[in-house]
Design a protein around this motif. Structure first.
Motif, mmCIF file in Angstrom:
data_model
loop_
_atom_site.group_PDB
_atom_site.id
_atom_site.type_symbol
_atom_site.label_atom_id
_atom_site.label_comp_id
_atom_site.label_asym_id
_atom_site.label_seq_id
_atom_site.Cartn_x
_atom_site.Cartn_y
_atom_site.Cartn_z
ATOM 1 N N ILE A 33 -87.094 -17.843 42.931
ATOM 2 C CA ILE A 33 -87.126 -17.881 41.472
ATOM 3 C C ILE A 33 -85.742 -17.592 40.902
ATOM 4 O O ILE A 33 -84.888 -17.005 41.561
ATOM 5 N N ASN A 34 -85.561 -18.018 39.697
ATOM 6 C CA ASN A 34 -84.386 -17.670 38.907
ATOM 7 C C ASN A 34 -84.879 -16.952 37.672
ATOM 8 O O ASN A 34 -85.832 -17.402 37.016
ATOM 9 N N LEU A 35 -84.269 -15.821 37.359
ATOM 10 C CA LEU A 35 -84.628 -15.090 36.156
ATOM 11 C C LEU A 35 -83.996 -15.778 34.955
ATOM 12 O O LEU A 35 -82.833 -16.185 34.996
ATOM 13 N N VAL A 36 -84.772 -15.911 33.889
ATOM 14 C CA VAL A 36 -84.272 -16.495 32.654
ATOM 15 C C VAL A 36 -83.630 -15.363 31.858
ATOM 16 O O VAL A 36 -84.240 -14.313 31.667
ATOM 17 N N ARG A 37 -82.406 -15.584 31.461
ATOM 18 C CA ARG A 37 -81.641 -14.530 30.773
ATOM 19 C C ARG A 37 -81.324 -14.933 29.336
ATOM 20 O O ARG A 37 -81.179 -16.116 29.038
ATOM 21 N N ASN A 38 -81.202 -13.915 28.488
ATOM 22 C CA ASN A 38 -80.875 -14.158 27.091
ATOM 23 C C ASN A 38 -79.365 -14.305 26.917
ATOM 24 O O ASN A 38 -78.608 -14.285 27.900
ATOM 25 N N GLU A 39 -78.918 -14.423 25.681
ATOM 26 C CA GLU A 39 -77.493 -14.646 25.417
ATOM 27 C C GLU A 39 -76.612 -13.469 25.837
ATOM 28 O O GLU A 39 -75.422 -13.620 26.068
ATOM 29 N N GLU A 40 -77.197 -12.260 26.007
ATOM 30 C CA GLU A 40 -76.448 -11.106 26.510
ATOM 31 C C GLU A 40 -76.528 -10.998 28.032
ATOM 32 O O GLU A 40 -76.108 -10.002 28.609
ATOM 33 N N ASN A 41 -77.126 -11.996 28.682
ATOM 34 C CA ASN A 41 -77.291 -12.068 30.136
ATOM 35 C C ASN A 41 -78.286 -11.047 30.689
ATOM 36 O O ASN A 41 -78.238 -10.688 31.858
ATOM 37 N N PHE A 42 -79.204 -10.572 29.852
ATOM 38 C CA PHE A 42 -80.279 -9.702 30.311
ATOM 39 C C PHE A 42 -81.529 -10.546 30.539
ATOM 40 O O PHE A 42 -81.811 -11.467 29.765
ATOM 41 N N PRO A 43 -82.299 -10.245 31.587
ATOM 42 C CA PRO A 43 -83.549 -10.978 31.786
ATOM 43 C C PRO A 43 -84.517 -10.723 30.631
ATOM 44 O O PRO A 43 -84.582 -9.610 30.106
ATOM 45 N N TYR A 44 -85.222 -11.761 30.235
ATOM 46 C CA TYR A 44 -86.289 -11.588 29.249
ATOM 47 C C TYR A 44 -87.384 -10.750 29.888
ATOM 48 O O TYR A 44 -87.711 -10.936 31.062
ATOM 49 N N ALA A 45 -87.948 -9.835 29.124
ATOM 50 C CA ALA A 45 -88.983 -8.952 29.666
ATOM 51 C C ALA A 45 -90.042 -8.681 28.610
ATOM 52 O O ALA A 45 -89.740 -8.607 27.411
ATOM 53 N N ILE A 46 -91.285 -8.565 29.077
ATOM 54 C CA ILE A 46 -92.411 -8.153 28.236
ATOM 55 C C ILE A 46 -93.259 -7.185 29.057
ATOM 56 O O ILE A 46 -93.105 -7.083 30.279
ATOM 57 N N ALA A 47 -94.173 -6.500 28.408
ATOM 58 C CA ALA A 47 -95.135 -5.652 29.113
ATOM 59 C C ALA A 47 -96.342 -6.504 29.509
ATOM 60 O O ALA A 47 -96.822 -7.322 28.722
ATOM 61 N N HIS A 48 -96.806 -6.318 30.725
ATOM 62 C CA HIS A 48 -97.994 -7.042 31.191
ATOM 63 C C HIS A 48 -99.188 -6.599 30.346
ATOM 64 O O HIS A 48 -99.385 -5.402 30.130
ATOM 65 N N PRO A 49 -100.000 -7.529 29.864
ATOM 66 C CA PRO A 49 -101.105 -7.149 28.972
ATOM 67 C C PRO A 49 -102.201 -6.302 29.631
ATOM 68 O O PRO A 49 -102.927 -5.599 28.941
ATOM 69 N N LEU A 50 -102.310 -6.343 30.957
ATOM 70 C CA LEU A 50 -103.352 -5.568 31.639
ATOM 71 C C LEU A 50 -102.849 -4.254 32.220
ATOM 72 O O LEU A 50 -103.593 -3.286 32.305
ATOM 73 N N THR A 51 -101.587 -4.215 32.638
ATOM 74 C CA THR A 51 -101.086 -3.030 33.336
ATOM 75 C C THR A 51 -99.962 -2.314 32.608
ATOM 76 O O THR A 51 -99.686 -1.161 32.908
ATOM 77 N N GLY A 52 -99.301 -2.991 31.699
ATOM 78 C CA GLY A 52 -98.143 -2.419 31.026
ATOM 79 C C GLY A 52 -96.861 -2.521 31.826
ATOM 80 O O GLY A 52 -95.791 -2.188 31.336
ATOM 81 N N ILE A 53 -96.937 -2.978 33.079
ATOM 82 C CA ILE A 53 -95.750 -3.134 33.917
ATOM 83 C C ILE A 53 -94.846 -4.215 33.312
ATOM 84 O O ILE A 53 -95.328 -5.224 32.789
ATOM 85 N N ILE A 54 -93.563 -4.021 33.427
ATOM 86 C CA ILE A 54 -92.618 -5.004 32.923
ATOM 87 C C ILE A 54 -92.780 -6.319 33.682
ATOM 88 O O ILE A 54 -92.871 -6.336 34.903
#
Length: 139
Positions: free
Chosen positions: A48-69
């Protein structure tokens, strides 16, 4: 310790930060171990390749079931992937336990069974799937 019990014993952020730092701290290839374990052909563990934003940080969200990133990753398509389902190769001593645990789970499955599913959600890339582990549904 199972994935579900790990998330209940620590706050998601406390659990996720060391893994996040490990995964994003090197340029080594990243995989979704055994994502396609039920397929008889093709790449069982896609790179896989991580998709990064304009600041070169990976996009991240909390998992809806576990809260894990979850990190936004592209393999054969775009996925939000919980960071505890992303790993370097099996030769990485920090990531080897993920591979071992998932291989042990595969051995317990009946033919055609899988422990992964995906729900549809959205991301900066448009419609995207979020990876769901069967253990996440047991809680």
């Amino acid at each position: 310790m199972t994935h579900a019990s790990k998330t209940t014993t620590k706050l998601a952020e406390e659990y996720a930060t060391p893994i996040f730092d490990h995964l994003t701290g090197h340029d080594d290839a990243l995989y979704i171990p055994l994502l396609n374990h039920a397929q008889s052909q093709g790449d069982v563990s896609p790179v896989i390749n991580l998709v990064r934003n304009e600041e070169n940080f990976p996009y991240a969200i909390a998992h809806p079931l576990t809260g894990i990133i979850c990190l936004l990753a592209v393999a054969e398509s775009a996925y939000w992937v919980p960071i505890d389902r992303i790993a370097h190769s099996e030769s990485c001593s920090s990531c080897a336990p993920i591979w071992r645990d998932l291989k042990n789970r595969v051995r317990t499955l009946k033919p055609g069974e899988t422990f992964y599913a995906a729900a549809t959600t959205h991301s900066p890339m448009g419609e995207t799937r979020i990876l769901i582990d069967a253990e996440d549904l047991e809680n």
